[in-house]
Design a protein around this motif. Structure first.
Motif, mmCIF file in Angstrom:
data_model
loop_
_atom_site.group_PDB
_atom_site.id
_atom_site.type_symbol
_atom_site.label_atom_id
_atom_site.label_comp_id
_atom_site.label_asym_id
_atom_site.label_seq_id
_atom_site.Cartn_x
_atom_site.Cartn_y
_atom_site.Cartn_z
ATOM 1 N N GLN A 185 0.835 -1.213 0.000
ATOM 2 C CA GLN A 185 0.000 0.000 0.000
ATOM 3 C C GLN A 185 0.864 1.254 0.000
ATOM 4 N N ARG A 186 2.060 1.162 0.586
ATOM 5 C CA ARG A 186 2.961 2.319 0.632
ATOM 6 C C ARG A 186 3.487 2.714 -0.747
ATOM 7 N N LEU A 187 3.287 1.859 -1.745
ATOM 8 C CA LEU A 187 3.709 2.222 -3.101
ATOM 9 C C LEU A 187 3.035 3.505 -3.564
ATOM 10 N N SER A 188 1.818 3.759 -3.097
ATOM 11 C CA SER A 188 1.087 4.945 -3.549
ATOM 12 C C SER A 188 1.623 6.243 -2.938
ATOM 13 N N THR A 189 2.316 6.139 -1.811
ATOM 14 C CA THR A 189 2.806 7.348 -1.158
ATOM 15 C C THR A 189 4.327 7.471 -1.118
ATOM 16 N N ASP A 190 5.023 6.333 -1.048
ATOM 17 C CA ASP A 190 6.480 6.350 -0.937
ATOM 18 C C ASP A 190 7.082 5.120 -1.605
ATOM 19 N N PRO A 191 6.987 5.026 -2.945
ATOM 20 C CA PRO A 191 7.463 3.815 -3.617
ATOM 21 C C PRO A 191 8.941 3.526 -3.388
ATOM 22 N N LYS B 164 8.561 6.769 -10.872
ATOM 23 C CA LYS B 164 8.065 6.703 -12.245
ATOM 24 C C LYS B 164 7.190 5.473 -12.452
ATOM 25 N N ALA B 165 7.543 4.399 -11.785
ATOM 26 C CA ALA B 165 6.774 3.158 -11.898
ATOM 27 C C ALA B 165 5.415 3.285 -11.216
ATOM 28 N N VAL B 166 5.378 4.005 -10.114
ATOM 29 C CA VAL B 166 4.136 4.208 -9.375
ATOM 30 C C VAL B 166 3.998 5.711 -9.132
ATOM 31 N N PRO B 167 3.359 6.421 -10.073
ATOM 32 C CA PRO B 167 3.274 7.876 -9.943
ATOM 33 C C PRO B 167 2.374 8.315 -8.790
ATOM 34 N N VAL B 168 2.597 9.530 -8.316
ATOM 35 C CA VAL B 168 1.773 10.103 -7.257
ATOM 36 C C VAL B 168 0.318 10.063 -7.700
ATOM 37 N N GLY B 169 -0.546 9.642 -6.808
ATOM 38 C CA GLY B 169 -1.966 9.572 -7.105
ATOM 39 C C GLY B 169 -2.425 8.237 -7.666
ATOM 40 N N ALA B 170 -1.491 7.320 -7.871
ATOM 41 C CA ALA B 170 -1.873 5.994 -8.358
ATOM 42 C C ALA B 170 -2.647 5.251 -7.277
ATOM 43 N N VAL B 171 -3.603 4.450 -7.712
ATOM 44 C CA VAL B 171 -4.350 3.597 -6.784
ATOM 45 C C VAL B 171 -3.655 2.239 -6.775
ATOM 46 N N VAL B 172 -3.252 1.810 -5.576
ATOM 47 C CA VAL B 172 -2.534 0.553 -5.400
ATOM 48 C C VAL B 172 -3.454 -0.413 -4.654
ATOM 49 N N SER B 173 -3.696 -1.578 -5.269
ATOM 50 C CA SER B 173 -4.607 -2.567 -4.684
ATOM 51 C C SER B 173 -3.939 -3.934 -4.597
ATOM 52 N N PRO B 174 -3.261 -4.210 -3.472
ATOM 53 C CA PRO B 174 -2.665 -5.539 -3.299
ATOM 54 C C PRO B 174 -3.753 -6.556 -2.959
ATOM 55 N N ASP B 175 -3.519 -7.806 -3.287
ATOM 56 C CA ASP B 175 -4.451 -8.894 -3.005
ATOM 57 C C ASP B 175 -3.845 -9.812 -1.946
ATOM 58 N N PRO B 176 -4.170 -9.593 -0.659
ATOM 59 C CA PRO B 176 -3.562 -10.393 0.408
ATOM 60 C C PRO B 176 -3.793 -11.895 0.237
ATOM 61 N N GLY B 177 -4.913 -12.281 -0.374
ATOM 62 C CA GLY B 177 -5.211 -13.691 -0.576
ATOM 63 C C GLY B 177 -4.315 -14.360 -1.597
ATOM 64 N N MET C 156 3.087 -11.667 -4.399
ATOM 65 C CA MET C 156 1.718 -11.200 -4.186
ATOM 66 C C MET C 156 1.283 -10.440 -5.429
ATOM 67 N N LEU C 157 0.013 -10.589 -5.773
ATOM 68 C CA LEU C 157 -0.543 -9.812 -6.877
ATOM 69 C C LEU C 157 -0.900 -8.421 -6.381
ATOM 70 N N VAL C 158 -0.590 -7.423 -7.188
ATOM 71 C CA VAL C 158 -0.934 -6.042 -6.858
ATOM 72 C C VAL C 158 -1.362 -5.341 -8.146
ATOM 73 N N THR C 159 -2.482 -4.639 -8.080
ATOM 74 C CA THR C 159 -2.980 -3.898 -9.234
ATOM 75 C C THR C 159 -2.702 -2.422 -9.017
ATOM 76 N N ILE C 160 -2.118 -1.789 -10.023
ATOM 77 C CA ILE C 160 -1.779 -0.367 -9.941
ATOM 78 C C ILE C 160 -2.516 0.363 -11.054
ATOM 79 N N THR C 161 -3.254 1.395 -10.648
ATOM 80 C CA THR C 161 -3.985 2.220 -11.607
ATOM 81 C C THR C 161 -3.459 3.650 -11.494
ATOM 82 N N PRO C 162 -2.630 4.074 -12.450
ATOM 83 C CA PRO C 162 -2.110 5.441 -12.397
ATOM 84 C C PRO C 162 -3.212 6.435 -12.753
#
Length: 130
Positions: free
Chosen positions: A46-52, A70-83, A95-101
């Motif tokens: 989750q910290r990828l969205s604020t401090d990658p 650059k890989a995770v720009p400011v304002g990106a929505v980061v959605s890790p899948d704990p399962g 772990m799978l993680v979905t990033i929506t810039p």
């Protein structure tokens, strides 16, 4: 081929999971201390969205440098899948993680995670479904 196998064994012996030896059943089946770390890994991702930059492992630092933002720009929505947490049996896992810039296409990645000094870090990522 033999050199690669020996290197793998050497790494296994040098970096066993805490509480599991290289020949213990826990080390072989991916259970034990790292098996229940899905929520902790997801919280770290989750910290990828604020401090990658804080999630770059020491092994990846030379390759990534200051480009984590650059890989995770400011304002990106980061959605890790704990399962989806899959421990590797030697103290890390994926772990799978979905990033929506912002104004960009969402992409799901397999994040390869390692534990460094008690914190989960990203070693590398692989985009899925491209």
């Amino acid at each position: 081929m033999l050199a690669v196998a020996l290197a793998g064994v050497a790494i296994w012996k040098v970096h066993p999971r805490p509480g599991a030896t290289a020949t213990s059943p826990d080390a072989l089946r991916g259970s034990g201390p790292a098996a229940d770390q899905g929520p902790a890994v997801a919280a770290a991702l989750q910290r990828l969205s604020t401090d990658p930059g804080s999630l770059v492992s020491s092994a990846a630092a030379a390759r990534v440098g200051a480009d984590a933002g650059k890989a995770v720009p400011v304002g990106a929505v980061v959605s890790p899948d704990p399962g989806s947490w899959a421990p590797d049996g030697i103290g890390g896992g994926t772990m799978l993680v979905t990033i929506t810039p912002p104004a960009g296409a969402r992409t799901t990645y397999a994040a390869v995670m390692v534990s460094e000094e008690g914190q989960w870090k990203v070693l590398t990522t692989f985009p899925l479904g491209r």
